[in-house]
Write an enzyme that holds these catalytic residues in place. Sequence first.
Site, PDB file in Angstrom:
ATOM      1  N   ARG A 231       0.844  -1.194   0.000  1.00 28.89           N
ATOM      2  CA  ARG A 231       0.000   0.000   0.000  1.00 28.89           C
ATOM      3  C   ARG A 231       0.879   1.243   0.000  1.00 28.89           C
ATOM      4  O   ARG A 231       1.932   1.269   0.642  1.00 28.89           O
ATOM      5  CB  ARG A 231      -0.914   0.026   1.237  1.00 28.89           C
ATOM      6  CG  ARG A 231      -1.848  -1.173   1.343  1.00 28.89           C
ATOM      7  CD  ARG A 231      -2.684  -1.100   2.602  1.00 28.89           C
ATOM      8  NE  ARG A 231      -3.429  -2.333   2.810  1.00 28.89           N
ATOM      9  CZ  ARG A 231      -4.185  -2.590   3.878  1.00 28.89           C
ATOM     10  NH1 ARG A 231      -4.292  -1.681   4.841  1.00 28.89           N
ATOM     11  NH2 ARG A 231      -4.823  -3.729   4.003  1.00 28.89           N
ATOM     12  N   ARG A 246       3.865   1.353  10.041  1.00 26.08           N
ATOM     13  CA  ARG A 246       3.102   1.755   8.854  1.00 26.08           C
ATOM     14  C   ARG A 246       4.060   1.869   7.668  1.00 26.08           C
ATOM     15  O   ARG A 246       4.606   2.926   7.396  1.00 26.08           O
ATOM     16  CB  ARG A 246       2.372   3.081   9.094  1.00 26.08           C
ATOM     17  CG  ARG A 246       1.385   3.432   7.988  1.00 26.08           C
ATOM     18  CD  ARG A 246       0.640   4.721   8.286  1.00 26.08           C
ATOM     19  NE  ARG A 246      -0.293   4.583   9.373  1.00 26.08           N
ATOM     20  CZ  ARG A 246      -1.531   4.100   9.244  1.00 26.08           C
ATOM     21  NH1 ARG A 246      -1.965   3.684   8.069  1.00 26.08           N
ATOM     22  NH2 ARG A 246      -2.328   4.024  10.296  1.00 26.08           N
ATOM     23  N   GLU A 318      -3.833  -0.961  15.849  1.00 24.72           N
ATOM     24  CA  GLU A 318      -4.767  -1.869  15.191  1.00 24.72           C
ATOM     25  C   GLU A 318      -4.018  -3.033  14.545  1.00 24.72           C
ATOM     26  O   GLU A 318      -3.099  -2.837  13.757  1.00 24.72           O
ATOM     27  CB  GLU A 318      -5.553  -1.118  14.114  1.00 24.72           C
ATOM     28  CG  GLU A 318      -6.531  -2.012  13.348  1.00 24.72           C
ATOM     29  CD  GLU A 318      -7.022  -1.360  12.064  1.00 24.72           C
ATOM     30  OE1 GLU A 318      -7.227  -2.089  11.084  1.00 24.72           O
ATOM     31  OE2 GLU A 318      -7.164  -0.127  12.050  1.00 24.72           O
ATOM     32  N   SER A 321      -8.982  -5.834  11.553  1.00 23.08           N
ATOM     33  CA  SER A 321     -10.256  -5.171  11.299  1.00 23.08           C
ATOM     34  C   SER A 321     -11.193  -6.236  10.762  1.00 23.08           C
ATOM     35  O   SER A 321     -10.995  -6.745   9.655  1.00 23.08           O
ATOM     36  CB  SER A 321     -10.071  -4.034  10.291  1.00 23.08           C
ATOM     37  OG  SER A 321     -11.246  -3.272  10.150  1.00 23.08           O
ATOM     38  N   ARG A 360       2.619  -5.206  13.292  1.00 21.30           N
ATOM     39  CA  ARG A 360       2.229  -4.620  14.579  1.00 21.30           C
ATOM     40  C   ARG A 360       2.171  -5.651  15.701  1.00 21.30           C
ATOM     41  O   ARG A 360       2.370  -5.298  16.870  1.00 21.30           O
ATOM     42  CB  ARG A 360       0.906  -3.888  14.430  1.00 21.30           C
ATOM     43  CG  ARG A 360       1.049  -2.652  13.540  1.00 21.30           C
ATOM     44  CD  ARG A 360      -0.236  -1.890  13.402  1.00 21.30           C
ATOM     45  NE  ARG A 360      -0.032  -0.710  12.570  1.00 21.30           N
ATOM     46  CZ  ARG A 360      -0.970   0.201  12.338  1.00 21.30           C
ATOM     47  NH1 ARG A 360      -2.169   0.073  12.887  1.00 21.30           N
ATOM     48  NH2 ARG A 360      -0.715   1.238  11.562  1.00 21.30           N
TER      49      ARG A 360
END
Length: 394
Positions: A231, A246, A318, A321, A360
């Site tokens: 991404r 990230r 996070e 999800s 993470r």
Amino acid sequence: MLRGRASRGDLSADDILSTDGVAELLGERASGSADELIESLQTALRTFSEEVDEAAKRTADLDEQITQRLSYLPNLPDPSVPDGASEEDNVVTRQWGEVREYDFEPQAHWDLGPALGIIDFERGARIAGSRFYVLTGAASKLQRSLIQWMLDIHTREHGYREVYPPFVSTEQTLFASGQLPKFAENVYKDGEDDVWLVPTAEVPLTSMHRGEILEPGTLPINYVAYTPSFRREKMSAGRDIRGIKRGHQFDKVEIYKFTEPEIGLQELEVLLGHAESILQRLELPYRIVELCAGDLGQASAKTYDIEVWAPGCGEWLEVSSCSTTTDYQARRANIRFRREAGARPQFVHTLNGSGLALPRVMIAIMETYQRADGTIEIPEALRPYTGFAEITRE
């Protein structure tokens, strides 16, 4: 003979082939010999054909514009979703585990990793540019062990079938999952071919049954897949980009379900529980956050985020999800099922969640299990996979 006809469209083939029919179709141009009449008729038919082709082209263009605009519309939130406009209105529904207290100041992973010689930010940037890093030695083994361990739990204990999909996809595959057209700028694309790097394993898993009608008794279908995810992460900035939390490339284990509509919400709770169990076995404190309507993703009708505590960063991160997209993805991908033989096909419901996302989880392990001397303990559940119980300076 043609008296009472409403328009040229009312002329039958026999009418047109008659002399009077030709005369009415051509009006004033109908005078003259039979050859002239035929030539005039051919000219009129060519003109009519061109008008039809032009109208068809305009219709196709309008259909494309309508489809393009509709493709930006999000899914409808489930009635149980909390009201709200942004992440500030999300609701923490519960927390598991006690946040550890330390008799020393916990370090962030961006200090721990380089000090132990297991994370190299400088060489990562040298190889691939900003937001890339290199894991070496024990960190490489830890991440690989986590992936294998999570896949084994989801397949052996939770009933998922493992899939090893391509790490690239077509535009149609991305559209089916809801990534396109809205998130096109965040996905890496080959400049010459219709090939896009997958931003998540959810993308290829959605299209596992694209264009199919699933036979009675097939559902539910449960898949788990490991893929790297790519991404652009254009929107993040500042403190949020420090370390490995990230990046433009990260690993993830994804769990995915195809279900009957009436059990979709029930299966969402099951899927959420499967993702939670990973953190429970690692003994990492986490909390469940239910997203409000204004913070839902494009395809989601209801979403729970799982956030793990990172004591060095001093924040909740996070790591999963979990969402139901109801029939939003199924309609884009045209995935249907029959309740019984010969029954009318219905759209399935699809659900997805990270089970879990790296790096993470790596951050949480490193920061939670750190010691005062800068070494890191390995959670007991992972030791059979890593082959070592601690990380020391390499």
